[in-house]
Design an enzyme around this catalytic site. Sequence first.
Site, PDB file in Angstrom:
ATOM      1  N   GLY A  92      24.487  10.920  13.384  1.00 29.07           N
ATOM      2  CA  GLY A  92      25.133  12.170  12.980  1.00 29.07           C
ATOM      3  C   GLY A  92      24.193  13.318  12.694  1.00 29.07           C
ATOM      4  O   GLY A  92      24.631  14.413  12.392  1.00 29.07           O
ATOM      5  N   SER A  98      -8.741  -7.386 -10.872  1.00 30.33           N
ATOM      6  CA  SER A  98      -7.334  -7.163 -10.605  1.00 30.33           C
ATOM      7  C   SER A  98      -7.135  -5.650 -10.527  1.00 30.33           C
ATOM      8  O   SER A  98      -7.446  -4.934 -11.477  1.00 30.33           O
ATOM      9  CB  SER A  98      -6.486  -7.771 -11.726  1.00 30.33           C
ATOM     10  N   HIS A 151      30.844   7.462  10.365  1.00 32.26           N
ATOM     11  CA  HIS A 151      29.632   8.068   9.820  1.00 32.26           C
ATOM     12  C   HIS A 151      29.293   7.468   8.460  1.00 32.26           C
ATOM     13  O   HIS A 151      28.157   7.066   8.191  1.00 32.26           O
ATOM     14  CB  HIS A 151      29.845   9.585   9.695  1.00 32.26           C
ATOM     15  N   TYR A 175      -4.332 -12.280  -3.978  1.00 37.00           N
ATOM     16  CA  TYR A 175      -2.952 -12.357  -4.450  1.00 37.00           C
ATOM     17  C   TYR A 175      -2.396 -10.980  -4.800  1.00 37.00           C
ATOM     18  O   TYR A 175      -3.152 -10.027  -4.999  1.00 37.00           O
ATOM     19  CB  TYR A 175      -2.834 -13.283  -5.671  1.00 37.00           C
ATOM     20  N   CYS A 211      -2.147  -5.952  -9.620  1.00 37.10           N
ATOM     21  CA  CYS A 211      -1.086  -6.187 -10.605  1.00 37.10           C
ATOM     22  C   CYS A 211      -0.294  -4.928 -10.917  1.00 37.10           C
ATOM     23  O   CYS A 211       0.480  -4.891 -11.841  1.00 37.10           O
ATOM     24  CB  CYS A 211      -1.666  -6.774 -11.884  1.00 37.10           C
TER      25      CYS A 211
END
Length: 904
Positions: free
Chosen positions: A99, A788, A451, A876, A856
């Site tokens: 659209g 980390s 839509h 990790y 982290c």
Amino acid sequence: MKFVYDFHEGNKDLKDLLGGKGANLAEMTNLGLPVPPGFTITAEACKEFLKNGTQVDGLGTEIDEHLATLERDMGRRLGDANDPLLVSVRSGAKFSMPGMMETVLNVGLNDASVDGLSRQAGGNDRFAWDSYRRLIQMFGKTVCEVPGHEFEDALHEAKVAKGVKDDVQLDADDLRALVTAYKKVFVKHTGHEFPQDPREQLDLAIAAVFRSWNADRAVLYRRQERIPADLGTAVNVVAMVFGNLGSDSGTGVAFTRDPATGEQGVYGDYLSNAQGEDVVAGIRNTLSLADLERLDKKSYDELMQIMATLEGHYRDLCDIEFTIERGKLWMLQTRVGKRTAAAAFTIASQLVDEGVIDLDEALIRVSGAQLGQLMFPRFDLSGDPSPITRGVGASPGAAYGEVVFTAQRAVEVAAQGKQVILVRRETNPDDLPGMIAAQGILTSRGGKTSHAAVVARGMGKTCVCGADEMEVGQSSFTVGSHTVNEGDVVSIDGTTGRVYLGEVPVRPSEVVQYFEGDLDPAHANDPLVYAVHRIITHADEKRRLTVRTNADTGADAARARRFGAQGIGLCRTEHMFLGDRRELVERLILARTDAERDDALATLLPLQRADFLDIFREMNGLPVTVRLIDPPLHEFLPSLEELAVKVAVAHEHGQRVEHDEQMLAAVRRMHEQNPMLGLRGVRLGLVIPGLFAMQVRAIAEAAAALAAEGGKPRPEIMVPLVGAVQELETVRAEAEKIIAEVLGSSGSAGGSDSPGSSAVEILIGTMIEVPRAALTAGQIAEAAEFFSFGTNDLTQMGWGFSRDDVEGAFFWRYLELGIFGISPFESIDTDGVGRLVRIATEEGRAARPGLKLGVCGEHGGDPDSVHFFHEVGLDYVSCSPFRVPIARLEAGRAAVESEGSDHR
Ligand code: ADP
Ligand code: MG
Ligand code: MG
């Protein structure tokens, strides 16, 4: 440069150049499927056009040549008065943008050729005038920006005047009159007559498609979907075929499998005697493919065969658009179809069973974002709420909120922090901002291909459409005896299509129940659960990244472990100092003597030990990274203003409030202009004697206690906000002494071989979150056993953005200007902040081979960021418990994708 390609010249892999629609039209042409002839003007031409503002050198001549070929093929000339060739002018970018871009049908019609068209169709005046009025309407709206509702109003008036409901009930004379009315609308808004020269119509339409690339709503959609702004759109010019020639003609859309559930078997909508977007726009209620089989068996059979061919060819669910002109089937579009998250998993798994793809490919075909959607809660129907109506479940999820009736209200009410459900008769691209703001979308018209449905599925928004018992008004809707006003709350279920009054409670999804290991037996054989299970299991086999979680309590740790977390990457200790322990912290801060301070710390020690023991037990055998206390100290103290007022008021009354006065002095002393850059992290540990030591002792004692129970603790002590190796060395020297003392005395020091005591090893490492730390990682690694990456702070300090301030203040502007496509706090800025991560990774590992590396920040659960961390070579990622499955899946995908690129 060649700007125009005949359909015979392209193929499906040329999407960059020809756009998705053009590339797939070429592919179908080459497969020998019935596609009307035509040609594609490349996205390169569009880019040139937008750069110059007008006219692309050489484009006009190339169009002349291809038009001549098309005219020869069709045996007709564009807009010829006696026997006109008509074409459609269709946008088509690399990524489908439902659209967003515009299409003009029936280009080439004018006051003269409308009669020629009628003769072509055996004297079908009605058809010719219907086609002409559609051209003026579409051309007016998309090329000349005439407000679309003016045409719709005129059409509505014509129907009212005649006393009919459907536009098919208007006859040739009505439509001829309508063309006159439309032309008036056109002149009123443009100041000139509707262009009669067919070639001028074509050129204007092509330019309009080019320009529509930069229309507001296209820009907004691209930003939402993170589609680059500089791709441009191709333009397809296609010989018209007609679905509006009578009841033996029609137009439809179909999917080779159900795009909502993934269930096998074709699915589609058909409208007879209709053209173009009538089906998608939900103007009349559609028929099913089963109805088509009854109406026109031959076309139906051919359609089924073509769908099978396409699925086999693309090896995936395809959606298609087709038109039947007097019993002859034409294919007008195909693409690998959009689908819901559930369908993506289910179809990928089915295709594995059908031997079409392998598990690697199944994994690539789903995404972490989709898995995230499947983890949304569902309605809890145990209270047996009765729906007030039901529509088509077009995009799953459970959503409730206050009803609003316009996109604008949706945006306003959502800005007040409320959840809204946008209710519309049908949506159009102008509703996009409201759809983004809403929790869910409810329409009274249109099917799974409308839509509203297509856009909602793309955005992962709950959507129910085609609830046709609803009468939608300006500020209320009615259904049966119910009237629902703006501001009333409704709940909509995007899976079943049910609509409820009020707020229905929600429960966890089957997929979450599966991860939690307490799946309702009724769903044990659910194809979706099975698909998720086998695909995520495969991801686990493939991935190289380990996935840990951020958890501060035993309960969070336990849940994350069920979700597959392989340890804790970030255990924040701040909250352990809040609640009723606040008072102890105040004592610590206000201590006037060493004895007072030591006393406060001694009281905190056993509480901390118990906190850690709880978490180590839940993560028995897995690593747990404990971050020493991080936030600025003043966060533990009352607010400066409040306290100052309190003390001042007391003084007014001639009272002495010694404790408050002391506290006020302390708060004043510690007040910081930029707390995020102030006394926090390692700096705090170095300033308040005994604070880190107490935490380290608590960690070591908790580890010793678990080892004594026969468990296997694997603590990692993480020092926050280090910028210089000297900071870390100072903390480390003290920590090592305490650890040796605790573990030595409990007989569980590393390397101890005394019977009955298992060796406990405690690593000491650091966050890398200050740019200086990243840049001196080689030095810091000498004192760290692990890094980390705290990517939140690294982003904050790398960009110099105060996160709490900038996101609300001006990020919208940065996004609008395209300075970044997504907030760097959401997805890692690979060029800048990512470069810091790369440098620290390389230099850290060079200084200390075997250095453990993880991340982290919130980025650990962001799909794109996970791919980046895989590529950089971290060990990790760590993220919140609910994102653990997402990170597992994406880490698996990253591994498979990089295998693929290694093979190349
Ligand atoms: P969108 O990108 O919005 O799907 P399309 O370019 O596919 O837009 O065109 C809109 C509608 O017009 C579709 O339903 C399509 O089938 C129809 N259409 C486009 N070209 C032709 C044509 N040459 N003949 C008949 N119908 C057409
Ligand atoms: Mg369109
Ligand atoms: Mg289309």
